[in-house]
Design an enzyme around this catalytic site. Structure first.
Site, PDB file in Angstrom:
ATOM      1  N   CYS A   1       0.898  -1.094  -0.065  1.00 14.40           N
ATOM      2  CA  CYS A   1      -0.060   0.209   0.165  1.00 14.40           C
ATOM      3  C   CYS A   1       0.594   1.628   0.222  1.00 14.40           C
ATOM      4  O   CYS A   1       1.487   1.882  -0.478  1.00 14.40           O
ATOM      5  CB  CYS A   1      -0.929   0.018   1.033  1.00 14.40           C
TER       6      CYS A   1
ATOM      7  N   HIS B   1      -3.194  -6.080   2.272  1.00 18.50           N
ATOM      8  CA  HIS B   1      -2.975  -6.208   3.572  1.00 18.50           C
ATOM      9  C   HIS B   1      -3.320  -7.608   4.217  1.00 18.50           C
ATOM     10  O   HIS B   1      -3.841  -8.899   3.222  1.00 18.50           O
ATOM     11  CB  HIS B   1      -3.865  -5.386   4.110  1.00 18.50           C
TER      12      HIS B   1
END
Length: 252
Positions: free
Chosen positions: A93, A201
């Site tokens: 990310c 994630h």
């Protein structure tokens, strides 16, 4: 064999349990009798990129990204040289976005990135959230006796940034379910040499043991160890992966 792993900015970049990736790598190395040393480096602390085998950068907000670019900019040449020399890097990310040219905010302001890779990110008007499945496009996974039976990655995404790749980069794979890099081109993540970026994630590696093993093997090969990784009993890990996969695909 000793493997040196650096967890960069663990106190600032740890959205959605990203540090679980370090735990997964450590466990899978230990189960094989490998000595994996974890070094944690934060703002202003010294880092010798050439001495590392694996570097991990987790996810964070726009605010952290701006601070970290300033901290790393003086060492960006050393970082880039290590990447060109085959350093294994996993970025999640915000860490993924950090390697690019810039992040354009919703107000149109550009936050400079490190400019190491030909990618850039533009803030969207809504967040891309939910479970993700991608079909991996990595030939390395099918080589050696440690080949695996999984060809997908599963994870969770939550990002407003839309990342776009330049012509010299390729995505990790094709989005089967979810949004991926930008919700437009069906690509998720990025690979350049031994550098991997992704929005997944969750954390990523406990759900995808085959991908964790790829990182370990690439790190060993860079140090001249060409013997394949020994096989582990991944029945539970693969069952967890397949269960998540079936639940996601079943809702499509």
């Amino acid at each position: 064999m000793k493997i040196k792993l650096c967890h960069l900015y663990p106190d600032l970049l740890d959205l959605y349990g990203d540090r679980g990736n370090i735990m997964a790598l450590s466990a899978r190395a230990h189960w094989r009798g490998l000595d994996l040393e974890v070094q944690r480096v934060s703002l202003g602390e010294k880092i010798d990129f050439q001495s590392l085998d694996i570097l991990f950068i987790g996810g964070g907000s726009d605010r952290e990204q701006n601070i970290l670019v300033q901290d790393l900019m003086d060492r960006v040449d050393d970082f880039k040289a290590a990447i060109e020399d085959g350093l294994v890097v996993l970025t999640i990310c915000g860490g993924y976005q950090l390697l690019g040219k810039y992040y354009q905010t919703a107000e149109g302001r550009n936050i400079p990135g490190l400019g190491i890779l030909d990618l850039w990110t533009v803030a969207g008007t809504n967040r891309l959230i939910g479970n993700v499945v991608i079909d991996l496009d990595i030939e390395d996974l099918s080589t050696g006796s440690d080949c695996v039976r999984l060809s997908t990655l599963v994870g969770f995404e939550n990002h407003s940034g839309r990342t776009y790749l330049g012509n010299n980069l390729k995505p990790l794979g094709k989005v089967i379910h979810g949004h991926g890099n930008n919700g437009e081109d069906y690509g998720e993540g990025m690979r350049y040499k031994n550098v991997f970026g992704t929005y997944l994630h969750g954390p990523l590696l406990p759900k995808n043991p085959h991908f964790a093993d790829l990182l370990l093997r690439l790190a060993m090969e860079r140090r001249g160890q060409t013997e394949p990784l020994s096989l582990l009993d991944d029945e539970l890990e693969e069952l967890a992966h397949q269960t998540v996969l079936q639940r996601i695909i079943g809702k499509m």
